[in-house]
Scaffold this active site. Structure first.
Site, PDB file in Angstrom:
ATOM      1  CE1 TYR A   9      57.719 -95.914  48.574  1.00 18.51           C
ATOM      2  CE2 TYR A   9      58.020 -95.387  50.887  1.00 18.51           C
ATOM      3  CZ  TYR A   9      58.537 -95.540  49.618  1.00 18.51           C
ATOM      4  OH  TYR A   9      59.874 -95.317  49.400  1.00 18.51           O
TER       5      TYR A   9
ATOM      6  CE  LYS B 167      60.593 -96.683  46.067  1.00 16.18           C
ATOM      7  NZ  LYS B 167      61.691 -95.677  46.162  1.00 16.18           N
TER       8      LYS B 167
ATOM      9  CB  SER C 133      63.521 -98.874  46.277  1.00  7.32           C
ATOM     10  OG  SER C 133      63.310 -97.859  47.221  1.00  7.32           O
TER      11      SER C 133
ATOM     12  CB  VAL D 250      67.825 -98.588  51.436  1.00  7.09           C
ATOM     13  CG1 VAL D 250      68.039 -97.275  50.738  1.00  7.09           C
ATOM     14  CG2 VAL D 250      66.449 -98.726  51.985  1.00  7.09           C
TER      15      VAL D 250
END
Ligand code: GLN
Length: 309
Positions: A191, A67, A64, A261
């Protein structure tokens, strides 16, 4: 300035007996195999000094943290209209939660929870095939870090593609509200691939340096974003970068940060440095347990904080 090399060495040494604490993410099969005792830390200052400790040169799955980079790209392409598709409020719920999406009719709370990042992937896809969009993201991260060797780990991307039921659920739910403009498989392809970027702590710290230096990477001289945009991305990292653990991270560390994560965290000390840590064991919010602690130790010892001198 404090002796940063001595500080990172001390942090590494003090945390060594605790390595292995926390729980490695195992819902992505490829991440379950990672050695829980890995630990790396890298600080890149705005003057270009680099200080590292431990496994700072070992690539890991940034998940993440990517992002931040896709949001930066989406803002570059779509400007403020990005906010028609995703909000800017902390969610107070888990990174992969679906509950708020129903109340908010498919508009995710912020760009850093999974639903929000999936909406951002949809924005990055505009005018591209998934392959082109993925290529654009990789090129952007290489440009930020000034390192052409950065790549996606295809096995991690495949592993998530095969088991990412929650993310398929989130994306289908948003699509049902008409909130995704591209096919769900294309959006999630983008993604999953950006989450599967493999980077070292040093590469990650270099790629975040523009956020510590008013939008300009002082190592390359490239202006990446405006001063105002850098401040705003930092604001989102501070309020939303650690999901429902964002308040605790702000309280303990006092800097904008984004976790993944895979056990990595990128933290930004404006005007001072960009810092990356990696320790795979996670706390109950899905943020690196010892990584957060290492950053807390760093900011306690340096006095770095966005809340005061
Ligand atoms: N790719 C991961 C997922 O979608 C990213 C989650 C994270 O790093 N918090 O579940």
């Amino acid at each position: 300035m404090a002796d940063l090399q001595a500080i990172v060495d001390e942090i590494h040494e003090e945390l060594t007996p605790r390595l292995g604490e926390g729980k490695v993410a195992d819902y992505i099969p490829q991440l379950a195999h990672i050695d829980p005792k890995k630990f790396g830390m890298a600080i890149v200052t705005v003057d270009g000094e680099i200080h590292t400790a431990g496994d700072a040169e070992v690539p890991f799955s940034i998940q993440s943290i990517s992002k931040v980079f896709t949001l930066t790209l989406a803002l570059g392409k779509h400007g403020e209209t990005t906010w028609n598709r995703v909000g800017r409020e902390p969610s107070g719920s888990a990174f992969n939660s679906i509950v708020q999406l129903e109340h908010e009719e498919g508009k995710p709370r912020n760009p850093f929870i999974n639903a929000g990042a999936i909406a951002v992937s949809d924005l990055v896809l505009a005018g591209h095939t998934p392959r082109e969009a993925i290529g654009e993201i990789v090129r952007f991260v290489r440009y930020l870090a000034d390192d052409e060797t950065i790549a996606i780990d295809p096995d991690v991307a495949k592993s998530e593609q095969a088991t990412g039921y929650r993310n398929f659920a989130l994306a289908n739910f948003m699509r049902s509200f008409g909130k995704l403009t591209h096919p769900v498989e294309h959006v999630l392809g983008v993604y999953f691939h950006h989450c599967a970027l493999a980077m070292t702590c040093t590469q990650l710290a270099r790629s975040g340096l523009f956020l510590a230096a008013s939008g300009r990477n002082p190592l390359t001289g490239h202006t990446v974003v405006s001063r105002q945009r850098a401040r705003r991305i930092n604001a989102l990292m501070l309020t939303c970068g650690h999901y429902d653990g964002s308040g605790d991270f702000a309280y303990r560390v006092g800097l904008p940060g984004k976790s993944g994560v895979g056990g990595g965290i990128l933290a930004v000390a404006p005007g001072k440095a960009s810092v990356a840590v990696w320790s795979p064991g996670l706390n109950r919010n899905g943020n690196s347990l010892l990584g957060s602690l290492a950053l807390e130790m760093l900011t306690t010892r340096t006095g770095w904080s966005v809340f005061g001198p």
